[in-house]
Each structure stands twice: as C-alpha cells, then as structure tokens.
Scaffold this active site. Sequence first.
Site, PDB file in Angstrom:
ATOM      1  N   HIS A  45     -10.170   0.920 -10.115  1.00 53.24           N
ATOM      2  CA  HIS A  45      -9.706   1.886  -9.105  1.00 53.24           C
ATOM      3  C   HIS A  45      -8.242   2.260  -9.326  1.00 53.24           C
ATOM      4  O   HIS A  45      -7.895   3.429  -9.387  1.00 53.24           O
ATOM      5  CB  HIS A  45      -9.912   1.311  -7.705  1.00 53.24           C
ATOM      6  CG  HIS A  45      -9.187   2.066  -6.645  1.00 53.24           C
ATOM      7  ND1 HIS A  45      -9.594   3.315  -6.213  1.00 53.24           N
ATOM      8  CD2 HIS A  45      -8.058   1.785  -5.947  1.00 53.24           C
ATOM      9  CE1 HIS A  45      -8.749   3.762  -5.288  1.00 53.24           C
ATOM     10  NE2 HIS A  45      -7.807   2.848  -5.116  1.00 53.24           N
ATOM     11  N   HIS A  80       0.811  -1.212   0.000  1.00 55.24           N
ATOM     12  CA  HIS A  80       0.000   0.000   0.000  1.00 55.24           C
ATOM     13  C   HIS A  80       0.854   1.275   0.000  1.00 55.24           C
ATOM     14  O   HIS A  80       0.607   2.168  -0.806  1.00 55.24           O
ATOM     15  CB  HIS A  80      -1.023   0.038   1.126  1.00 55.24           C
ATOM     16  CG  HIS A  80      -2.020   1.129   0.868  1.00 55.24           C
ATOM     17  ND1 HIS A  80      -3.027   1.014  -0.056  1.00 55.24           N
ATOM     18  CD2 HIS A  80      -2.093   2.395   1.320  1.00 55.24           C
ATOM     19  CE1 HIS A  80      -3.693   2.146  -0.147  1.00 55.24           C
ATOM     20  NE2 HIS A  80      -3.144   3.003   0.664  1.00 55.24           N
ATOM     21  N   ARG A 114     -11.063 -10.254 -11.444  1.00 52.78           N
ATOM     22  CA  ARG A 114      -9.870  -9.711 -12.066  1.00 52.78           C
ATOM     23  C   ARG A 114      -8.915 -10.884 -12.317  1.00 52.78           C
ATOM     24  O   ARG A 114      -9.191 -12.007 -11.912  1.00 52.78           O
ATOM     25  CB  ARG A 114      -9.224  -8.660 -11.162  1.00 52.78           C
ATOM     26  CG  ARG A 114      -8.772  -9.212  -9.841  1.00 52.78           C
ATOM     27  CD  ARG A 114      -8.285  -8.156  -8.878  1.00 52.78           C
ATOM     28  NE  ARG A 114      -7.003  -7.584  -9.281  1.00 52.78           N
ATOM     29  CZ  ARG A 114      -6.155  -6.989  -8.430  1.00 52.78           C
ATOM     30  NH1 ARG A 114      -6.459  -6.900  -7.147  1.00 52.78           N
ATOM     31  NH2 ARG A 114      -5.032  -6.477  -8.845  1.00 52.78           N
ATOM     32  N   ARG A 115      -7.784 -10.617 -12.956  1.00 50.10           N
ATOM     33  CA  ARG A 115      -6.703 -11.590 -13.128  1.00 50.10           C
ATOM     34  C   ARG A 115      -7.158 -12.917 -13.710  1.00 50.10           C
ATOM     35  O   ARG A 115      -6.874 -13.981 -13.164  1.00 50.10           O
ATOM     36  CB  ARG A 115      -6.040 -11.856 -11.769  1.00 50.10           C
ATOM     37  CG  ARG A 115      -5.292 -10.661 -11.265  1.00 50.10           C
ATOM     38  CD  ARG A 115      -4.722 -10.907  -9.923  1.00 50.10           C
ATOM     39  NE  ARG A 115      -3.722  -9.899  -9.635  1.00 50.10           N
ATOM     40  CZ  ARG A 115      -3.227  -9.669  -8.439  1.00 50.10           C
ATOM     41  NH1 ARG A 115      -3.629 -10.376  -7.418  1.00 50.10           N
ATOM     42  NH2 ARG A 115      -2.321  -8.742  -8.263  1.00 50.10           N
TER      43      ARG A 115
END
Lengths: 595, 73
Positions: A380, A229, A443-444
């Site tokens: 995002h 992060h 996703r992925r």
Amino acid sequence: MSNAYIDQFPAEAKVVKALFYSSFVALALGGVFGIIQTLHRTDIYRFIDSANYYSVLTAHGVFMVITFTIFFLVGVFTWAVTTSLDREVEDIRFTWAWVALMSIGTVMAAVPILAGLTDSIDMSAAVLFTFYAPLQGHPLFYLGLVLFVVGTWVAGADWFRSWWAWKKENPDARIPLPTFMVLTTMIMWYIATMGVATSILVFLLPWSLGWIETVNPLLTRTLFWFFGHPVVYFWLMPAYMMWYVMLPKFSGGKLFSDPLARVGFVLFLLLSTPVGIHHQYLDPGISEGFKFIAMTNTMFLLLPSLLTAFTVVASMEHGARQRGGTGYFGWLKALPWRDPVFAGMALAGLLFAAAGFSGMVNAGMNINYLVHNSLWVVGHFHLTVGTAVALTFMAVSYWFIPQVTGKELWNRSVALVQVVLWFIGMTFMTNSMHRAGLIGMPRRTAEPQYEGFEFETAVGSVGELDAQIALGGVLLTLSLVLFFANIIGTAFGSRSDTLPDNGYAEALSGSDDAPRVLDNLKLWTAIAIVLVIFAYSLPLLSIVDRGGLFGPDIPPLPVSLESVTFLAFAVEHVATVALESAGNFAQTALSGVIN
Amino acid sequence: MRISKAGLLVALAFLAPILVELRTVLAWADIHLSVLETVFVGAIIAAGLLLWAFLPEDGDETTSDRDVSNSEL
C-alpha cells in the site's frame, strides 16, 4: 534571455537547487538500501547478515520517506510561495538557516543508522522509520530528527513571513492558490508534529540518554501515530499541489476549479491528524470506541481525495480537448504522453487510485485485522509515497531542475523511459506485496519462512510472489539509475536561453468564485485543533492512567498485600520453629535435671 | 499510426497491471494460468495493440507528440 525561475529569483533558485540535490542524495541512498533488502528478503541474493536487516530497513525508510520527500517538498514550497506571491523571500540568510538546520539534522540522524551496519562503531539506530518504544536508538538519532523537524518549522515561518508581508501590500487580494496550499499544509504539519516532538523530547531522548529508566510504550506509539499518519499527507499534499497547479498546464489547459482545490486542502488540514489511531487497531489498551472514531474520520478523508481525482482528471480532459482531443475516451490520445513530466505525473495518479482502494481496506477496522502488519501494508505505501509522491516528484524534477539550474534537460527520451519503468516496476512489486499480505506474510522480517509451515497462495506460488517482488525491485533500481543519469547530465550541461517561462496553470473557475471564508486560516486552524482534542484527549488520558506517564511504576518491596501475607507466614513459621526448638531444649534440660 | 509513439509506450506499460491482475481474476473463474501462459497471453495482447497502433488511419494528427512542459502554451 529566458524567463525561467533562475532568472526571476536567482538567490532562491540556489536554495531550491540545494534542497533538490539534498533530496536526490537521500533518494540514491534509500534506493541502494531498497534493492539490498528486496533481494535479501526474497532470498535471491544475500550479502548482508540478517541481523543487519533492520539497519538496512531503517536506512531505506528514513532516507526515502523523511529525507528525500521532505527536502524535495520544502524546495517545491519555496518555489510555490515566491512564484505565486511574485516576491523574493524576506531574508535569504533566514532561508539558508533552516536549510542548514535540516541538513545538520539529517547528518546527525544518518550517522547512527549507518554506524549500525558496522561493529567497529558502538552506535546504532535500527529503530525503523516508526521509531517508537520499545526499540531504542542512539541519542544522536533523536537529536538529528529534532533538528530536522525544527528546520521544517522555521521553513514554514519563512513562508508565513512572506505571506504576511504580501498581505500588507495586498489587503483585499485572495491568497494565490499555490501559497494557500503551502500555508494549509504547514498548519497541518505544525499540529501533527506536536505529537512526535513530545514523544522525542519528553520520552525517547531522555530515555536514550539514561535520564529516565522507563517509558510507556503505548504512549510513545500513540504519539508517533499522531504524527505518523499526517506525515503521509505532508508528502501527498505537495504531490496534489503539482497535480492541481502544474499537471493542467502540462496537459495544455487550465485547472478546472480553484475553489474545489481550496476545499480539498482545507479538508486535508482538518482531517489529516485526528485519524492516527487507525494505525493501532490491533493495539491493546485503546478502547474500540476511540478506534471507531478514528475510522470514521479516516473515511471522511476519502472526500478530498475524490475531489482531487475529479478536478485533476477534469483539468486533463480540458487540456486534451484544447489540443484537439475528441470523444468520450478519445481525448486521452491527445494528451502529451511524449512529455516525461506529464506522463510521470499521470501514471503516478493512476497508481494512486489503486493505493486509495487498498487504503480503504487498511482503514476499515474489521477488515484491517486481515492485513494488519502484513506485506499488504508495504504494498500500500509503496503505491502512495513510493509512487504517487516519489514518481510525481521525479517527473516534475524534469521541469524544475532546468528551472533552477538554467540548463536544458539532458535527455527527454531517457526521462520518459525512466517514469514508465518506475510505473511497471511498482506494478509488479506492489501487486505481489498485496497478494502476499492477503495470505498473511509478515512485513519487517528478513526471514519470512517458517519451519513446518507453508503459505497457501490463491494464485501461483510463494516463489513466484518473491520473484515478482525482486523483478519489481530491479526495475525500480534501473529506473533510479536512469533518473540520476539525467540529473547528473543536466547538472553538467551548459546554460540555455530557451527554457520555458516559470509559472503555473490558470484556473477555469478562479479564486473569485471561491467563498472568502475558505481563506480564513484562523478558523480552519481552530477547527482542526478542536477535532484533534476530540479524537485524542480521552485516549491519551486513558493510556497514561493505565500505564503511567513513564511506564508502570516499579516500587521497592514490599509491593502488595500478598507480600505482607507471605512475610507474616514466614515470621509465624520462624517463630513456631524457634518455640519448638526452645520447647525441645527445655524438655531435654528438664530430663537431665530430673534424671 | 493511430497513436503517438509515446502514447503507445504508455499503453504497453499499462498492460503490466492489466496482466498481473487478469491472472488473479481468471483464477476466480477457476482458470489458472502459469507464469509462462500469462507471458504468452500478454504477448498476444501486446501484438494486437501494436497491430492496431500501426494500422494507418486517415487524418493522422501529431498533436499528442507536442511537448508542453518544454514549450510555451
């Protein structure tokens, strides 16, 4: 004779130019892999095997968010420190040394990623940008990452060295704002990279070399997100720096408040690291209480982001009014939209506001469950790093490249179209990614379709969402082509003597208005470390306690009381059979004797 | 012109997020627009913006075309 950066700091200009060009090579590679995976996933044009999708995805992620961003930002930081302290680096050979370290590291990490695309080389690192266990890459990949990160550490030491030398000559002066921003960002980076350094050096590298047999996957995940992060803020803080110290200048005015900018950066230093567990809300093995603490810290991060939004918009309004703008909103028309540097940064800031809203959804523990690991998350971060950071970096390149090459920008109209095209492309792509995430699209994956199941969209159809993603991807690729045309055109241009002076925005409320405690970097570092200890010590101890430092033990048999019972039963059974046989034998023998 | 050409370009670009989000917002009010209908609505809004932009205005000023990053402040 101009007074551009190359005229003031010719040796440093070469370094910054090399860093920018390195970052652009990564951007080009990342862009190529980006459009390949976009068209593949949306099933519009496929020419790679789906089995190679993860190598493509890893290349896109690593080249874009590690190499492009970090090479560019260390170039910006070198410019910021030398310009704001008005002094050359202490030893240019030392500076080139960390550039070399980062470059060698990049090549070492890139080789196994790219080798994964061909069967002729027995090497692969399809571990994605989030390279935690159980996915395992080639040792060269981890070694490359180590060298790259060490290069950034040495770069930070270079800038601290400049500041300490400057401080000796100016003991009572306030730290100039750009240098203050560089130093706070680097302290945050030193703290944050402890997690990834531990993860690679203690676990992943020895594991990939076969020195240890197992690792604790949850531990490596947690150590990755310890860094994962704050690395977002490592990308964002240089973009914020550009918004604070350059955007007001390009708007035609001054920075609204130097003290507010310092407060913002101190808060980012304190709060960027103790929040990583918010990426692990769905991980079993971490207690809900620890996740709640991470969520609270994350929500506090909104404060410096909102401070930034206020200060930057106030500075732009000041600039617009200096240029004759009037009215509540009429001043917006007076902004220099013709200038690609300004327009690109302003549009990046605008989409970053949208990223803030989707980020709040990610950060909320309960609502995160709705979008976790869905395409929403991809939408995002294409707004944060893909727009707020990347578009700001590309836009400000149109000012920096002439500064470090001494050449006029090739074509400012093409540059304006380029930044606008990026804005439109990202709008289409991220809107559909967010909407697809809301209906649970993962996703992925190269194959987001499932047999006997159809996603139910609120508006339109899945086909329309895919088309919108692909349209966005194509526009972004076109935008990149225009960007590189401009950079290459500029690089091959001739030297100009009419470049603008090197410099950054003055402040309406300057550093004298800021409390001196804001410049006490030791204090903020200590508080940042204490917050990290509070947020991470108990979760890490708990993870090691449950899963073991190197994963669960696999001791030899017998392993439990059940085994002992089984063995006892087996012995008893064998003994009974033997006794029975012996009894039968004796009975037969006795019968023979009697008869 | 009421707005600089570059300002108009950015305003037209800003229509993109407005339109894609408008389609979703209208769906909440049970107004479902197809892609073609959305494009049509977008064309009307863009035409309105262009019409407004090209209407003459007294005291047109061109300060917004000044390129600050390429000149001295």
